[in-house]
Scaffold this active site. Structure first.
Site, PDB file in Angstrom:
ATOM      1  N   HIS A 469      24.360   2.619  -7.810  1.00 33.47           N
ATOM      2  CA  HIS A 469      24.081   1.936  -9.063  1.00 33.47           C
ATOM      3  C   HIS A 469      22.744   1.207  -9.116  1.00 33.47           C
ATOM      4  CE1 HIS A 469      26.456   0.041 -12.633  1.00 33.47           C
ATOM      5  NE2 HIS A 469      25.237   0.399 -12.981  1.00 33.47           N
ATOM      6  N   TYR A 585      33.843  -7.978 -20.234  1.00 35.82           N
ATOM      7  CA  TYR A 585      32.464  -7.528 -20.015  1.00 35.82           C
ATOM      8  C   TYR A 585      32.298  -6.150 -20.639  1.00 35.82           C
ATOM      9  CZ  TYR A 585      28.219  -6.454 -17.249  1.00 35.82           C
ATOM     10  OH  TYR A 585      26.947  -6.135 -16.838  1.00 35.82           O
ATOM     11  N   SER A 587      29.149  -3.477 -21.282  1.00 36.62           N
ATOM     12  CA  SER A 587      27.751  -3.236 -20.943  1.00 36.62           C
ATOM     13  C   SER A 587      26.997  -2.712 -22.158  1.00 36.62           C
ATOM     14  CB  SER A 587      27.658  -2.235 -19.792  1.00 36.62           C
ATOM     15  OG  SER A 587      26.317  -1.971 -19.462  1.00 36.62           O
ATOM     16  N   THR A 598      20.446  -3.813 -18.652  1.00 35.59           N
ATOM     17  CA  THR A 598      21.684  -4.035 -19.405  1.00 35.59           C
ATOM     18  C   THR A 598      21.821  -5.502 -19.786  1.00 35.59           C
ATOM     19  OG1 THR A 598      22.991  -4.430 -17.401  1.00 35.59           O
ATOM     20  CG2 THR A 598      22.880  -2.155 -18.224  1.00 35.59           C
TER      21      THR A 598
END
Length: 801
Positions: A469, A585, A587, A598
């Site tokens: 990531h 959350y 994104s 982001t």
């Protein structure tokens, strides 16, 4: 070592005078070809950077300008107002016979200066245009006259054929929001999830922060924003990813193959086409021939994340990792049944054909040699805590430097799994869950998690992608994956017998088996890492289910945002699952700005909670619930647009927190903000970014998207993708060890919530539940579940690759 694949060309002999080395002609040829490839690559890189830098102008525009100036001079006109005469005076005096040459040089210099000035002016104008975000605030599905004018100007100043990095110099920098406004938004987001006493405590901390620390921290953050390309992205990469000491299994994400179709059941053939396509993408990337991504088809996004897609490895450190990116790599690293191989991807004629690559992979599959001692489970170290892997890696590097450099220097990693995967007719639900779990974690020792991405090819020809990531977010990797699936299936295709098209190359050197001469002292570390990886893998509960009752088309008909629709469904489903609201959350991308990544959309709003409570209150009518639903949608859209335009909450608070740590300032408020727990982490998987084929014309060629692990031990990770116009796929993850979560249970709540919310728009006609789980009435197209070879005569996309 096995790295030296041209060892047969290097002849060594000893004489009485010492060692003599004879270089055969094939070695000189290889050296020449390597040097030629390097020079060509560097020249192309310089040329492409030049073309990207002068957009919207082109070299032809300079030639036109120069010709116009020359024509004016022939007509005894001076368009430079005397500047060209000044330039002539600065040139060397070559005598009267070279007077005409001096005139040409002066005209060329003046044309270049004028051309550069015009380009700079266009870049400034384009940056001013791209700094406008008023179009984001317009109602969904509408476009005002000023926005149409703005869009027309953007298109004019963008040029006809912009390249991938053409807009990088024109993108605005991400603004630093005001501290007062950020704190106000933060408190507003916390109100629905905190009790009164807890909320009052947070308010007191926030007031102290605004009074004592915020002014100084905000000043330093503004200074950084003026000096850096992006005020937060470098810290986000470093402190969230590279300084994280946990296992990379916790932060990777995965992407799936076509849901219904497997183009060929031959593992080696699918690997050959896929690897060839990925390297075609790299070729286009190096030449910047991939069109830049345009939001809603009009606003360019930052392309910086594409730069480290290939030839990149995350190198572990004791305290901090770093990303090692090579300019080029001519091989891929392959793992199969505990063994590592080096497969060259290029020959003297360029990139190997898909059939030649298939030949290489088939050789690996047929190789009966066993794994070397400690080799089989070596990759488990990349799933270990980073500090532990950093220490063990020094020993691996000392004893097996060549093999380690081969893996870390590969274009990407390929895992040839020995088990099948994908949707099956016999047990569709369980097969998809297993497919997702395998892509996310593997067996703990069959993925090199440090590589930027791993291509996974299963024994039945199914594909998957596992992505590290830190280097990029999902939309960038998703763009690569869409290109790969569309190109290898629709453009390259397969022969009628399932093999790649073309012919094998009998002269091709065989793949090189890597040799790991590892000391026995690292055996305990490998065993410990393997146990840890298997524990992590066994603790992940994955559930994937496609929903076929309706999709994006129905939601559009409701005149609401499809993303907001799903987010409110998730709030309703999670409340039914846990009986409470939680920080959520979602994104959102900030690639409207230079090097943006982001931002967080806090989807659990006061309006969303009011809607959920109304849905659970039998005394509320459908009309009342629908009115609250639309209010919640409007609020979510406002938050999403604010996040995309750089006015979010969490990245600003994160940057303030890092600045406070660097300045050795104690802020209880910022510490409390960073310690909050996200019990529901969500993301929409982008689809149809490349437009290489129309999924409406080929409905069987839909992908069910991808997913990620939960952000908290007692939380959920939920991703979703719209499969065409009439289906939605959800990927849910949680921890088996938690008594509070259950991925399948939440999936059932999501299904119920989708039907209940949809019924609000049906004028009293309820959606009837047709199934529980996945059955024949759920819309599964069993006729398409077979993994047979695709018809080689399938119509190809009209897109010219």
């Amino acid at each position: 070592m096995a790295e030296a694949h041209q060892a047969s060309s290097l002849l060594s002999s000893l004489s009485s005078d010492g060692a003599e080395v004879e270089l055969s002609s094939s070695v000189w040829q290889e050296i020449y070809l390597s040097a030629l490839r390097s020079w060509k690559r560097n020249l192309w890189r310089v040329w492409n950077d030049f073309l990207a830098g002068v957009v919207p102008a082109t070299p032809l525009s300079w030639l036109f300008l120069f010709s116009t100036i020359q024509l004016a001079c022939l007509l005894q006109l001076d368009p430079s107002l005397g500047l060209m005469e000044k330039i002539k005076e600065l040139l060397p005096d070559w005598g009267g016979q070279h007077h005409q040459l001096q005139g040409l040089l002066a005209a060329a210099v003046f044309a270049s200066c004028l051309w550069g000035t015009l380009i700079f002016t266009l870049h400034v104008a384009l940056r001013l245009l791209l700094s406008h975000h008023g179009w984001l605030l317009e109602p969904h599905g509408t476009m005002s006259s000023p926005t149409k004018t703005w869009l027309a100007l953007v298109r004019i100043f963008s040029g006809r054929h912009p390249r991938l990095f053409s807009f990088q110099r024109a993108l605005p920098r991400q603004p630093v929001p005001g501290a007062q406004e950020t704190v106000r938004k933060y408190l507003e987001s916390m109100r629905p999830v905190l009790r009164d006493d807890a909320f009052d405590s947070v308010v007191a901390l926030a007031n102290d922060f605004l009074r004592l620390q915020a002014p100084r921290l905000q000043l330093y953050l503004q200074l950084k924003s003026w000096c850096a390309s992006n005020y937060v992205s470098d810290w986000w990469e470093e402190f969230v990813y590279l300084r994280s000491r946990g296992s990379l299994v916790n932060s990777t994400y995965y992407m799936m193959d076509f849901l219904y179709v497997t183009p060929t059941p031959l593992q080696a053939a699918r690997a050959g086409n896929a690897v060839h396509t990925l390297l075609l993408y790299r070729h286009l990337l190096n030449r910047q021939e991939i069109p830049p991504t345009l939001l809603m088809g009009m606003r360019p996004l930052c392309s910086a994340q594409y730069e480290r897609m290939f030839n990149t490895t995350r190198i572990p450190g004791v305290e901090k990792d770093y990303l090692c990116h090579l300019q080029d790599s001519q091989h891929v690293a392959v793992f199969h049944q505990g063994r590592f191989f080096r497969v060259g991807t290029h020959s003297s004629n360029g990139l190997l054909s898909p059939r030649a690559l298939e030949q290489q992979f088939q050789y690996i599959l047929d190789d009966p040699s066993p794994a070397c001692p400690l080799e089989e489970h070596l990759a488990a170290l990349t799933a270990a805590p980073r500090s532990m892997w950093a220490q063990v890696r020094e020993s691996v590097k000392t004893h097996a430097a060549t093999a380690l450099e081969t893996v870390e220097g590969a274009a990407f990693f390929v895992s040839l799994d020995s088990e099948p995967a994908g949707l099956t007719r016999e047990n569709p639900a369980a097969s998809l869950d297993t497919y997702a779990h395998t892509l996310l974690t593997g067996q703990g020792h069959d993925r090199w998690f440090d590589k930027s991405f791993t291509l996974i090819v299963f024994s039945n020809g199914k594909l998957g992608l596992s992505v590290e990531h830190s280097w990029a977010d999902c939309p960038v990797a998703g763009h690569l994956w869409e290109f790969t699936l569309a190109t290898e299936c629709f453009q390259l295709g397969y022969a009628t017998d399932g093999h790649c098209k073309g012919h094998p190359d009998p002269a091709l050197p065989k793949p090189q088996r890597l040799q790991w001469d590892l000391p026995k002292q690292i055996q305990p570390s490998i065993s410990l890492a393997l146990r840890g990886a298997k524990t992590l893998s066994g603790n992940i509960d994955c559930h994937v289910f496609p929903f076929f009752h309706f999709g994006k088309s129905f939601i559009k008909g409701c005149h609401v945002s499809s993303d907001s629709f799903i987010q409110l469904v998730l709030q309703l489903a999670h409340f039914r699952d846990r009986g409470q609201f939680c920080l959520t959350y979602e994104s959102a991308m900030t690639r409207l700005f230079l090097e943006g990544r982001t931002e967080t959309v806090r989807s659990c709003t006061r309006e969303a909670c009011q809607f959920v409570r109304a849905m659970e209150n039998k005394e509320r009518t459908d009309q009342q619930c629908l009115a609250l639903f639309r209010e919640a949608v409007d609020k979510h859209q406002a938050l999403l647009k604010a996040a995309m335009s750089g006015q979010g909450i969490d990245r600003h608070l994160f940057a303030l927190y890092i600045m406070s740590r660097l300045l050795h300032m104690q802020s209880p408020f910022l510490t409390q903000v960073q310690s909050q727990q996200w019990l529901l982490s969500t993301s929409q998987i982008p689809v149809q970014q490349t437009h290489l084929f129309d999924v409406h014309n080929y409905p069987d060629y839909v992908s069910s998207g991808g997913g990620f692990g939960p952000a908290h031990d007692h939380g959920y990770g939920v991703s979703y993708i719209f499969m065409g116009e009439n289906a939605i796929s959800f990927h849910i993850s949680s921890k088996q060890s938690s008594t509070e979560t259950d991925s399948h249970r939440l999936g059932q709540h999501i299904e119920d919530a989708l039907l209940d919310v949809a019924s609000l728009f049906q004028a009293g006609q309820q959606f009837k539940r047709q199934f529980t789980g996945l059955g024949e009435s759920s819309g599964w197209k069993y006729s398409n579940l077979s993994c047979k070879t695709v018809d080689p005569n399938i119509p190809k996309s009209s897109t010219n690759l």
